[in-house]
Design a protein around this motif. Structure first.
Motif, mmCIF file in Angstrom:
data_model
loop_
_atom_site.group_PDB
_atom_site.id
_atom_site.type_symbol
_atom_site.label_atom_id
_atom_site.label_comp_id
_atom_site.label_asym_id
_atom_site.label_seq_id
_atom_site.Cartn_x
_atom_site.Cartn_y
_atom_site.Cartn_z
ATOM 1 N N ASP A 202 0.863 -1.182 0.000
ATOM 2 C CA ASP A 202 0.000 0.000 0.000
ATOM 3 C C ASP A 202 0.899 1.231 0.000
ATOM 4 N N LEU A 203 0.838 2.022 -1.067
ATOM 5 C CA LEU A 203 1.765 3.136 -1.199
ATOM 6 C C LEU A 203 1.565 4.203 -0.129
ATOM 7 N N ASP A 204 0.355 4.382 0.353
ATOM 8 C CA ASP A 204 0.125 5.355 1.420
ATOM 9 C C ASP A 204 0.842 4.917 2.702
ATOM 10 N N GLU A 205 0.729 3.629 3.038
ATOM 11 C CA GLU A 205 1.409 3.120 4.228
ATOM 12 C C GLU A 205 2.923 3.160 4.047
ATOM 13 N N ALA A 206 3.392 2.783 2.850
ATOM 14 C CA ALA A 206 4.834 2.825 2.581
ATOM 15 C C ALA A 206 5.357 4.250 2.676
ATOM 16 N N THR A 207 4.591 5.206 2.168
ATOM 17 C CA THR A 207 4.999 6.612 2.225
ATOM 18 C C THR A 207 5.129 7.083 3.669
ATOM 19 N N ASP A 208 4.200 6.686 4.512
ATOM 20 C CA ASP A 208 4.265 7.091 5.917
ATOM 21 C C ASP A 208 5.533 6.560 6.589
ATOM 22 N N THR A 209 5.902 5.309 6.284
ATOM 23 C CA THR A 209 7.119 4.741 6.862
ATOM 24 C C THR A 209 8.355 5.470 6.348
ATOM 25 N N PHE A 210 8.377 5.721 5.053
ATOM 26 C CA PHE A 210 9.490 6.458 4.423
ATOM 27 C C PHE A 210 9.674 7.822 5.085
ATOM 28 N N LEU A 211 8.581 8.536 5.270
ATOM 29 C CA LEU A 211 8.654 9.863 5.875
ATOM 30 C C LEU A 211 9.044 9.796 7.351
ATOM 31 N N LYS A 212 8.678 8.716 8.013
ATOM 32 C CA LYS A 212 9.054 8.568 9.423
ATOM 33 C C LYS A 212 10.565 8.406 9.564
ATOM 34 N N VAL A 213 11.181 7.668 8.636
ATOM 35 C CA VAL A 213 12.648 7.538 8.644
ATOM 36 C C VAL A 213 13.285 8.921 8.584
ATOM 37 N N ILE A 214 12.768 9.762 7.693
ATOM 38 C CA ILE A 214 13.348 11.100 7.498
ATOM 39 C C ILE A 214 13.084 11.980 8.715
ATOM 40 N N ALA A 215 11.862 11.931 9.215
ATOM 41 C CA ALA A 215 11.487 12.775 10.348
ATOM 42 C C ALA A 215 12.323 12.471 11.587
ATOM 43 N N GLU A 216 12.731 11.218 11.739
ATOM 44 C CA GLU A 216 13.507 10.834 12.917
ATOM 45 C C GLU A 216 14.995 11.136 12.775
ATOM 46 N N HIS A 217 15.445 11.436 11.539
ATOM 47 C CA HIS A 217 16.873 11.691 11.312
ATOM 48 C C HIS A 217 17.071 12.807 10.291
ATOM 49 N N PRO A 218 16.427 13.949 10.453
ATOM 50 C CA PRO A 218 16.513 14.991 9.418
ATOM 51 C C PRO A 218 17.914 15.537 9.213
ATOM 52 N N ASP A 219 18.754 15.484 10.247
ATOM 53 C CA ASP A 219 20.111 16.009 10.130
ATOM 54 C C ASP A 219 21.021 15.091 9.326
ATOM 55 N N LYS A 220 20.588 13.841 9.095
ATOM 56 C CA LYS A 220 21.400 12.881 8.350
ATOM 57 C C LYS A 220 20.872 12.650 6.936
ATOM 58 N N VAL A 221 19.825 13.384 6.537
ATOM 59 C CA VAL A 221 19.230 13.204 5.210
ATOM 60 C C VAL A 221 19.356 14.510 4.431
ATOM 61 N N ASP A 222 20.227 14.500 3.426
ATOM 62 C CA ASP A 222 20.339 15.652 2.531
ATOM 63 C C ASP A 222 19.091 15.775 1.673
ATOM 64 N N GLY A 223 18.614 14.629 1.211
ATOM 65 C CA GLY A 223 17.443 14.658 0.346
ATOM 66 C C GLY A 223 16.950 13.264 0.044
ATOM 67 N N ILE A 224 15.885 13.212 -0.719
ATOM 68 C CA ILE A 224 15.290 11.941 -1.115
ATOM 69 C C ILE A 224 15.139 11.921 -2.632
ATOM 70 N N LYS A 225 15.283 10.744 -3.197
ATOM 71 C CA LYS A 225 15.005 10.535 -4.617
ATOM 72 C C LYS A 225 13.830 9.573 -4.714
ATOM 73 N N ILE A 226 12.775 10.020 -5.364
ATOM 74 C CA ILE A 226 11.580 9.188 -5.529
ATOM 75 C C ILE A 226 11.463 8.779 -6.983
ATOM 76 N N SER A 227 11.453 7.477 -7.234
ATOM 77 C CA SER A 227 11.321 6.955 -8.595
ATOM 78 C C SER A 227 10.085 6.055 -8.655
ATOM 79 N N LEU A 228 8.921 6.692 -8.626
ATOM 80 C CA LEU A 228 7.656 5.958 -8.666
ATOM 81 C C LEU A 228 6.826 6.303 -9.898
ATOM 82 N N LEU A 229 7.289 7.247 -10.708
ATOM 83 C CA LEU A 229 6.558 7.715 -11.899
ATOM 84 C C LEU A 229 5.147 8.154 -11.532
#
Length: 384
Positions: A202-229
């Protein structure tokens, strides 16, 4: 008058002159733009399909210098370089080392893919083994002074039992990273083995998990690349990112509108299509640097037809068209790919790619491109 080319779809008259796309001065300023770059095979290597890839290192590095000369960054050892589709980890590691040294020599920007592909493809790895594989590749990137791109892992799909396993794995890696990384979400259209990444189909659930990774470590994430078309999903994710975390579009169908952005933001770029489009893409972004959004779109919108053609299903075989266009453009002297992937697209598909690219003025020498296209047709018995 330029001689016609007898394409399967009908006789085609090549463009007489290319666009003037001489290398630009300085870096691009309004957007950070990476081109994922292909590798050039060694055509005379006496190897079989199960042997390690033989790479023409001189031509491979020359193509990267071509991209850097236009002000683009290079995203190294990604799927465009046939990572996991002809190029194994040993080959990717050598590619990273050589490209990192070349980037340092010419002052080019570089980031590289960090994954787990040293694990055997038919194994059933544990989470600890997945972490260890990631750590080995992360160490190589950092040792060579290259920004890491944490790629989606086929092995992690096998090992993870829940979204929490993804969260724990990425948290472990981000804590170790010495500098901010780019996170890469590659959809199953590019690699079917990545279905259900982030612990859910489920892409909505997957997106929430992806964003949680970033939210918990914003200082270690320069950016994200999304290749979902999926432009709408990318825009939604982009608007939900913490401040200071960039979105690098990986959408090879909708990149002009995503890079141009809207009143609420824009995407930077990390794209496979910017391998064949590199000079034109750099020129378009320089126009955007002046604030001329309409001029940017006027240059880049017409390229979408070619991109959608190259990335049509099965999308993962887009690399064949990318290398084919590099051969026609004179960046390499043969149309051979590691793993024999030159056979992955049909002659009519390649002929259409040639016609679209020539119509855009992408070939520095249109007559050379036409000559090589005729030769390919003749070899396949299609010249008539």
């Amino acid at each position: 008058m330029t001689a016609t080319v007898p394409l399967p779809q009908g006789s085609y008259t090549p463009r007489a002159t290319p666009l003037d796309l001489t290398p630009g001065a300085g870096v691009l300023s309004s957007r950070t733009v990476f081109s994922a770059a292909h590798v050039v095979a060694e055509p005379y290597a006496d190897i079989g399909p199960d042997d390690p890839a033989a790479v023409d290192w001189e031509s491979t590095l020359a193509f990267r210098r071509h991209l850097w000369s236009h002000g683009l960054g290079v995203a190294e050892a990604m799927d465009t370089a046939q990572r996991g589709m002809g190029l194994d980890w040993a080959g990717a590691a050598e590619l990273i080392r050589r490209s990192a040294a070349e980037a340092k020599a010419v002052g080019g920007r570089i980031a590289c893919g960090v994954g787990t592909d040293q694990l055997l493809p038919f194994s059933e790895p544990t989470l600890a083994e997945v972490r260890s594989a990631y750590e080995e590749q992360l160490a190589l990137a950092e040792t060579n002074g290259v920004q890491p791109i944490l790629m989606a892992s086929r092995a992690l799909v096998k090992a993870a039992q829940s979204p929490e396993d993804y969260l724990a794995t990425y948290a472990h890696l981000l804590r170790q990273a010495s500098e901010p990384v780019i996170l890469h979400w590659l959809g199953p259209m590019f690699d079917p083995a990545l279905e259900g990444y982030w612990g859910s189909a489920d892409l909505d659930e997957a997106t929430d998990t992806f964003l949680k990774v970033i939210a918990e470590h914003p200082d270690k994430v320069d950016g994200i690349k999304i290749s979902l078309l999926d432009a709408a999903r990318e825009i939604d994710v982009r608007r939900r990112l913490p401040g200071g975390v960039r979105c690098y579009t990986g959408d090879d169908f909708n990149y002009p509108e995503l890079i141009a952005g809207d009143e609420r933001g824009f995407s930077h770029a990390l794209l496979g299509i910017f391998d064949p489009l590199g000079p034109l893409a750099a020129h378009a972004v320089r126009v955007l640097d002046t604030g001329d959004v309409d001029g940017f779109r006027a240059l880049l919108d017409p390229t979408v037809e070619l991109s959608r053609h190259l990335f049509q299903r099965p999308t993962r075989f887009y690399k064949t068209g990318v290398v084919f266009l590099a051969w026609l453009a004179g960046h390499q002297d043969h149309f051979t790919m590691v793993g024999g992937l030159q056979s992955a697209r049909s002659l009519p598909h390649l002929a259409t790619a040639y016609e679209l690219a020539d119509g855009l003025g992408l070939f520095p020498d249109p007559e050379l491109a036409a000559h090589r296209m005729r030769a390919l047709l003749a070899v396949h018995g299609g010249a008539r």
